[in-house]
Design a protein around this motif. Structure first.
Motif, mmCIF file in Angstrom:
data_model
loop_
_atom_site.group_PDB
_atom_site.id
_atom_site.type_symbol
_atom_site.label_atom_id
_atom_site.label_comp_id
_atom_site.label_asym_id
_atom_site.label_seq_id
_atom_site.Cartn_x
_atom_site.Cartn_y
_atom_site.Cartn_z
ATOM 1 N N VAL A 184 0.866 -1.172 0.000
ATOM 2 C CA VAL A 184 0.000 0.000 0.000
ATOM 3 C C VAL A 184 0.906 1.226 0.000
ATOM 4 O O VAL A 184 1.851 1.314 0.770
ATOM 5 C CB VAL A 184 -0.992 -0.007 1.194
ATOM 6 C CG1 VAL A 184 -0.268 -0.070 2.512
ATOM 7 C CG2 VAL A 184 -1.910 1.195 1.159
ATOM 8 N N ASP A 185 0.605 2.149 -0.916
ATOM 9 C CA ASP A 185 1.369 3.392 -1.020
ATOM 10 C C ASP A 185 0.444 4.482 -1.544
ATOM 11 O O ASP A 185 -0.780 4.331 -1.494
ATOM 12 C CB ASP A 185 2.606 3.211 -1.896
ATOM 13 C CG ASP A 185 2.280 2.730 -3.303
ATOM 14 O OD1 ASP A 185 1.087 2.713 -3.668
ATOM 15 O OD2 ASP A 185 3.210 2.368 -4.038
ATOM 16 N N LYS A 186 1.011 5.560 -2.055
ATOM 17 C CA LYS A 186 0.193 6.693 -2.515
ATOM 18 C C LYS A 186 -0.742 6.315 -3.658
ATOM 19 O O LYS A 186 -1.782 6.933 -3.852
ATOM 20 C CB LYS A 186 1.084 7.861 -2.920
ATOM 21 C CG LYS A 186 1.993 7.596 -4.084
ATOM 22 C CD LYS A 186 2.812 8.823 -4.403
ATOM 23 C CE LYS A 186 3.866 8.628 -5.432
ATOM 24 N NZ LYS A 186 3.683 7.681 -6.481
ATOM 25 N N ASP A 187 -0.407 5.268 -4.398
ATOM 26 C CA ASP A 187 -1.218 4.818 -5.531
ATOM 27 C C ASP A 187 -2.307 3.836 -5.130
ATOM 28 O O ASP A 187 -3.096 3.424 -5.968
ATOM 29 C CB ASP A 187 -0.330 4.181 -6.590
ATOM 30 C CG ASP A 187 0.709 5.165 -7.121
ATOM 31 O OD1 ASP A 187 0.386 6.354 -7.248
ATOM 32 O OD2 ASP A 187 1.842 4.721 -7.389
ATOM 33 N N GLY A 188 -2.342 3.416 -3.859
ATOM 34 C CA GLY A 188 -3.341 2.461 -3.402
ATOM 35 C C GLY A 188 -2.715 1.124 -3.072
ATOM 36 O O GLY A 188 -1.519 1.027 -2.797
ATOM 37 N N THR A 189 -3.538 0.082 -3.108
ATOM 38 C CA THR A 189 -3.058 -1.265 -2.773
ATOM 39 C C THR A 189 -2.912 -2.077 -4.058
ATOM 40 O O THR A 189 -3.665 -1.894 -5.015
ATOM 41 C CB THR A 189 -4.035 -1.990 -1.832
ATOM 42 O OG1 THR A 189 -5.291 -2.122 -2.478
ATOM 43 C CG2 THR A 189 -4.211 -1.229 -0.536
ATOM 44 N N ARG A 190 -1.952 -2.998 -4.028
ATOM 45 C CA ARG A 190 -1.763 -3.895 -5.162
ATOM 46 C C ARG A 190 -0.989 -5.133 -4.704
ATOM 47 O O ARG A 190 -0.301 -5.098 -3.703
ATOM 48 C CB ARG A 190 -1.050 -3.202 -6.322
ATOM 49 C CG ARG A 190 0.332 -2.727 -6.008
ATOM 50 C CD ARG A 190 0.893 -1.886 -7.155
ATOM 51 N NE ARG A 190 2.244 -1.451 -6.876
ATOM 52 C CZ ARG A 190 2.572 -0.424 -6.106
ATOM 53 N NH1 ARG A 190 1.632 0.293 -5.519
ATOM 54 N NH2 ARG A 190 3.836 -0.072 -5.935
ATOM 55 N N VAL A 191 -1.101 -6.192 -5.480
ATOM 56 C CA VAL A 191 -0.407 -7.449 -5.199
ATOM 57 C C VAL A 191 0.948 -7.409 -5.884
ATOM 58 O O VAL A 191 1.075 -6.925 -7.017
ATOM 59 C CB VAL A 191 -1.219 -8.655 -5.705
ATOM 60 C CG1 VAL A 191 -0.461 -9.950 -5.507
ATOM 61 C CG2 VAL A 191 -2.567 -8.708 -5.019
ATOM 62 N N ILE A 192 1.964 -7.930 -5.187
ATOM 63 C CA ILE A 192 3.318 -7.992 -5.740
ATOM 64 C C ILE A 192 3.733 -9.455 -5.824
ATOM 65 O O ILE A 192 3.550 -10.202 -4.858
ATOM 66 C CB ILE A 192 4.322 -7.215 -4.863
ATOM 67 C CG1 ILE A 192 4.042 -5.726 -4.954
ATOM 68 C CG2 ILE A 192 5.743 -7.508 -5.259
ATOM 69 C CD1 ILE A 192 4.999 -4.900 -4.154
ATOM 70 N N GLU A 193 4.306 -9.851 -6.924
ATOM 71 C CA GLU A 193 4.845 -11.199 -7.080
ATOM 72 C C GLU A 193 6.276 -11.217 -6.572
ATOM 73 O O GLU A 193 7.071 -10.336 -6.918
ATOM 74 C CB GLU A 193 4.814 -11.639 -8.531
ATOM 75 C CG GLU A 193 3.426 -11.791 -9.115
ATOM 76 C CD GLU A 193 2.631 -12.912 -8.473
ATOM 77 O OE1 GLU A 193 3.249 -13.924 -8.095
ATOM 78 O OE2 GLU A 193 1.417 -12.762 -8.377
ATOM 79 N N ILE A 194 6.610 -12.222 -5.747
ATOM 80 C CA ILE A 194 8.004 -12.345 -5.287
ATOM 81 C C ILE A 194 8.570 -13.691 -5.703
ATOM 82 O O ILE A 194 7.856 -14.623 -5.951
ATOM 83 C CB ILE A 194 8.132 -12.162 -3.769
ATOM 84 C CG1 ILE A 194 7.287 -13.173 -3.000
ATOM 85 C CG2 ILE A 194 7.770 -10.771 -3.374
ATOM 86 C CD1 ILE A 194 7.623 -13.230 -1.547
#
Length: 194
Positions: A184-194
């Motif tokens: 979560v940051d200024k752009d909103g929430t998103r899923v990250i692949e690791i």
């Protein structure tokens, strides 16, 4: 058996949780999302008793959405954390308390700062730079203490999180296989692949 980690960096909060649903020694599912998106800038990772976690997470999600509908603006991370802590504390004094541990990560769009809150099943609330719940916390907290940098970029934060996941996989006897990571940051929430 739940394992969840979170850390803050320069303008973001990373939250990771395992995707395993288990009952006693049996793995029931391996694709469970244990990170609830409460609002466009607020994430909550939950762990604990299976029935309590889902019910409490949905209760929190619906009430935060109701607040936003009634007031035309959402709760800031500090306010949401206080309300969630109060809800847990009230349930503790009822006949059916929730057995839920939470990591609440949010980005405050009015002050442009990330916030991370550690909440346990007793309603204890603490704002922290990094946190962990579950058996994996025994191994991850020392790594987070050593490698966490509040001014780290997102790539450096992901590398620190990957260290924690690798250490848990190497040292924990019943380590989960997969993790879901959200930011979560200024752009909103998103899923990250690791």
């Amino acid at each position: 058996m739940d394992v969840s980690f979170a850390l803050t960096g320069k303008g973001y909060v990373l939250v990771a949780a395992d995707t395993t649903a288990a009952h006693s020694i049996i793995k029931v599912k391996s694709d469970v999302d244990k990170i609830k998106e409460l609002s466009p800038h607020l994430l909550m990772a939950y762990s604990g008793e299976p029935g309590d976690t889902v019910q409490f997470a949905e209760y929190i999600e619906r009430n935060i959405r109701l607040y936003q509908i009634r007031n035309t603006y959402g709760l800031r991370p500090q306010s949401a954390a206080s309300w969630i802590r109060r809800s847990l504390a009230e349930s503790l004094r009822s006949r059916h308390p929730y057995s839920v541990n939470l990591l609440l990560g949010g980005y405050d769009v009015s002050t442009y700062t990330p916030h991370l809150y550690w909440v346990d099943y007793l309603g204890t609330l603490a704002e922290v730079p990094f946190a962990a719940h579950g058996y994996g916390s025994y191994f991850a907290l020392s790594l987070l203490d050593r490698y966490h940098d509040p001014e780290a970029s997102l790539e450096e934060g992901i590398a620190t999180l990957r260290r924690c996941i690798d250490e848990v996989a190497k040292r924990l006897v019943v380590s989960p296989g997969k993790y879901l990571v959200k930011v979560v940051d200024k752009d909103g929430t998103r899923v990250i692949e690791i």
